[in-house]
Design a protein around this motif. Structure first.
Motif: not given
Length: 256
Positions: A122, A180, A182, A187, A190
């Motif tokens: 993050q 990311t 998100k 993430e 994904e």
């Protein structure tokens, strides 16, 4: 309460460090549970492994409280041997390993994160080696893993700097692969699902070729790190570093 959690969903194994109230500081119990979990995940049918931390941090590193018991050689040897087995198994894992970082990834926590094939962070994450802040050298294969990603010269300076870098700096350096905005687990999942749609058997053969040639080198570093930590545990600087940490003050090192 278990200090390590594991679950399997859709061909992905999720391993969570679970001492959120201590920012996932790694103690003896967590190491032993993590080894058991990693050994189990190694043998299951999932093709992707995501290593993460519960709460606000991936891991703040080794629990300083545990280090007070390092004077006991049997305790110390047991800890270092467990770390060696975990790191070798993660590095040689016959699956794609993803580290999902939020908050702090420091010390031994960073070493564990860097065993992964992909490091996702993050944007607000902070990464640091920080061992020298308590008068120790990196362990958990940190010397090897940093060398692999940064090269020797930059790895030395990062270790010596005793500072944390943010995710953007870490990506520029090569410590992080994906940043990311998100939630990091979203993430990471994904990325894992995208990998599941690729020819993974071929990808894992590439990993096997690269990593198998480096396994004994990594083992060498792990063994040398254990010898180094045993020597450093009695230095004045280590004792001062631990005491300063416990007293929440800046250490006064003397180079001894």
């Amino acid at each position: 309460m278990s200090t390590v959690l594991v679950e399997s969903q859709n061909n992905i194994s999720y391993i969570y460090l679970n001492r959120a109230e201590r920012y996932n500081a790694i103690n003896k119990e967590m190491l032993e549970e993590l080894l058991r979990v990693v050994e189990t995940v190694e043998k299951n049918e999932d093709s992707i492994v995501i290593l993460a931390g519960k709460g606000k941090a991936f891991s703040a590193g080794g629990d300083v409280g545990m280090m007070k018991d390092f004077a006991d050689s049997a305790f110390f040897d047991g800890i270092m041997k467990t770390i060696e087995r975990i790191v070798l198994k993660l590095y040689m894992m016959p699956k794609i390993v993803i580290s999902a970082l939020q908050g702090s990834a420091a010390g031994l926590g960073l070493s564990l994160a860097l065993t992964a094939d992909y490091v996702i962070a993050q944007r607000e994450s902070k990464l640091g080696v920080l061992f020298m802040g308590i008068g120790l050298a990196p362990d958990g294969g940190g010397h090897f893993l940093l060398k692999e990603r940064l090269g020797i010269h930059q790895a030395k300076q990062f270790i010596w700097g005793m500072k944390q870098v943010d995710a953007s700096q870490a990506k520029e350096m090569g410590l992080v692969d994906i940043i990311t905005d998100k939630q990091v687990m979203e993430e990471a999942t994904e990325v894992g699902n995208k990998l599941l749609a690729t020819p993974l058997t071929a990808a894992l053969k590439t990993k096997e070729m690269y990593h198998s040639t480096q396994k004994e080198t990594l083992r060498y570093y792990l063994e040398e790190e254990a010898k180094t930590q045993w020597k450093l545990r009695n230095t004045d600087d280590h004792q001062e570093g631990v005491q300063a940490f416990l007293e929440k003050r800046k250490p006064k090192f003397i180079g001894k």
